[in-house]
Design a protein around this motif. Structure first.
Motif, PDB file in Angstrom:
ATOM      1  N   ILE A  93       0.832  -1.198   0.000  1.00 53.25           N
ATOM      2  CA  ILE A  93       0.000   0.000   0.000  1.00 53.25           C
ATOM      3  C   ILE A  93       0.869   1.252   0.000  1.00 53.25           C
ATOM      4  O   ILE A  93       0.573   2.238  -0.689  1.00 53.25           O
ATOM      5  CB  ILE A  93      -0.955  -0.021   1.202  1.00 53.25           C
ATOM      6  CG1 ILE A  93      -2.041  -1.078   0.980  1.00 53.25           C
ATOM      7  CG2 ILE A  93      -1.601   1.353   1.416  1.00 53.25           C
ATOM      8  CD1 ILE A  93      -2.973  -1.278   2.135  1.00 53.25           C
ATOM      9  N   VAL A 147      -6.225   4.937   3.404  1.00 51.45           N
ATOM     10  CA  VAL A 147      -6.400   3.485   3.552  1.00 51.45           C
ATOM     11  C   VAL A 147      -6.390   3.127   5.035  1.00 51.45           C
ATOM     12  O   VAL A 147      -5.450   3.469   5.758  1.00 51.45           O
ATOM     13  CB  VAL A 147      -5.286   2.693   2.824  1.00 51.45           C
ATOM     14  CG1 VAL A 147      -5.563   1.189   2.932  1.00 51.45           C
ATOM     15  CG2 VAL A 147      -5.175   3.105   1.367  1.00 51.45           C
ATOM     16  N   HIS A 232      -9.944   1.142   1.249  1.00 52.93           N
ATOM     17  CA  HIS A 232      -9.369   2.207   0.433  1.00 52.93           C
ATOM     18  C   HIS A 232     -10.424   3.293   0.237  1.00 52.93           C
ATOM     19  O   HIS A 232     -11.556   2.998  -0.161  1.00 52.93           O
ATOM     20  CB  HIS A 232      -8.944   1.678  -0.933  1.00 52.93           C
ATOM     21  CG  HIS A 232      -7.869   0.639  -0.878  1.00 52.93           C
ATOM     22  ND1 HIS A 232      -6.579   0.865  -1.286  1.00 52.93           N
ATOM     23  CD2 HIS A 232      -7.896  -0.656  -0.443  1.00 52.93           C
ATOM     24  CE1 HIS A 232      -5.855  -0.226  -1.123  1.00 52.93           C
ATOM     25  NE2 HIS A 232      -6.637  -1.157  -0.609  1.00 52.93           N
ATOM     26  N   ILE A 237      -9.147   6.553  -4.580  1.00 53.10           N
ATOM     27  CA  ILE A 237      -8.390   5.401  -5.061  1.00 53.10           C
ATOM     28  C   ILE A 237      -9.304   4.492  -5.877  1.00 53.10           C
ATOM     29  O   ILE A 237     -10.425   4.184  -5.469  1.00 53.10           O
ATOM     30  CB  ILE A 237      -7.766   4.601  -3.892  1.00 53.10           C
ATOM     31  CG1 ILE A 237      -6.808   5.491  -3.099  1.00 53.10           C
ATOM     32  CG2 ILE A 237      -7.028   3.377  -4.418  1.00 53.10           C
ATOM     33  CD1 ILE A 237      -6.221   4.824  -1.889  1.00 53.10           C
TER      34      ILE A 237
END
Length: 245
Positions: A93, A147, A232, A237
């Motif tokens: 990530i 996130v 997310h 995103i």
């Protein structure tokens, strides 16, 4: 995210692939536009022509470029979309957010030793109740929550007291340091709100909805090493999906 790669994660060609993708966006190239020649790209990016060629092949494999024999390479319809990352590429990530241009900070909300739930045990190939490390973090890009992650790792894969480890760093790199190199994962993606209790506890409900990615990360020896539940932020995103006939 059902991810795989043809070169080692983090290799020169893979990093150059991201540089070329950024160059396409920077230069405002749209579907149908022709890329500069390999030599021009090599001169511009300060890399060898062979490395540029390998990076371009990665972009072709992901469907972002189209090669026409005798004419060159062109931006594909998929390459012109602004949904930023290919779902077929495995990356941490932190790497994903940095490639999108964010200055990334990782806030550790909780880290504890616990017992595997039934879902975690099934994904990790262990028994329910086996010891695990459960890590809860919030990943921010430019100080914006992007996130929310809950990662579960079998306890014996990361030995030593958990208080002596820096959990703000990459979990992928921590596992690699103990010989578990993540090369792929199996994932399910769905649009959800953060569970009410977590949203209230960490003040995340105002950012609903999220893209929930539930995945099992696999090391190069086939060992399941991480069960991840990653939320997310849906407004910032997205992922590319390339479908072929």
């Amino acid at each position: 995210m059902a991810k795989s790669g043809s070169v080692r994660s983090g290799s020169t060609a893979e990093r150059l692939r991201d540089d070329i993708a950024a160059l396409i966006a920077h230069d405002g190239l749209v579907p149908g536009d022709q890329l500069p020649t390999e030599q021009t790209l090599a001169d511009r990016l300060g890399r060898s022509r062979s490395t540029v060629r390998e990076a371009l092949r990665l972009l072709e494999q992901e469907g972002l470029l189209r090669a026409v024999q005798g004419k060159g390479r062109f931006v594909s319809a998929l390459g012109g979309l602004r949904v930023e990352r290919p779902v077929t590429k495995y990356e941490s990530i932190t790497d994903m957010l940095e490639a999108l241009g964010y200055a990334v900070t990782n806030a550790v909300l909780d880290v504890s030793e616990s017992e595997a739930t039934q879902a975690e045990a099934l994904s990790l190939g262990i028994s329910a109740g086996d010891p695990v490390i459960r890590l809860t973090r919030l990943r921010c890009g430019d100080d914006i929550p992007l996130v929310f992650s809950i990662n579960t790792v079998p306890r014996d894969l990361l030995p030593g007291p958990i208080v002596h480890r820096d959990w703000t760093g990459s979990l992928t790199k921590a596992l690699a340091g103990h010989g578990y190199n993540i090369v792929s994962s199996l994932a399910r993606i769905s649009a959800v709100d953060v569970p009410a209790d977590l949203g209230k506890k960490y003040s995340l409900s105002t950012y609903d909805p999220w893209l929930l990615v539930t995945e099992t990360c696999i090391a190069d020896d086939g060992t399941p090493v991480v069960y991840a539940t990653d939320y997310h932020r849906g407004s910032d995103i997205a992922f590319n999906v390339l479908r072929r006939s």
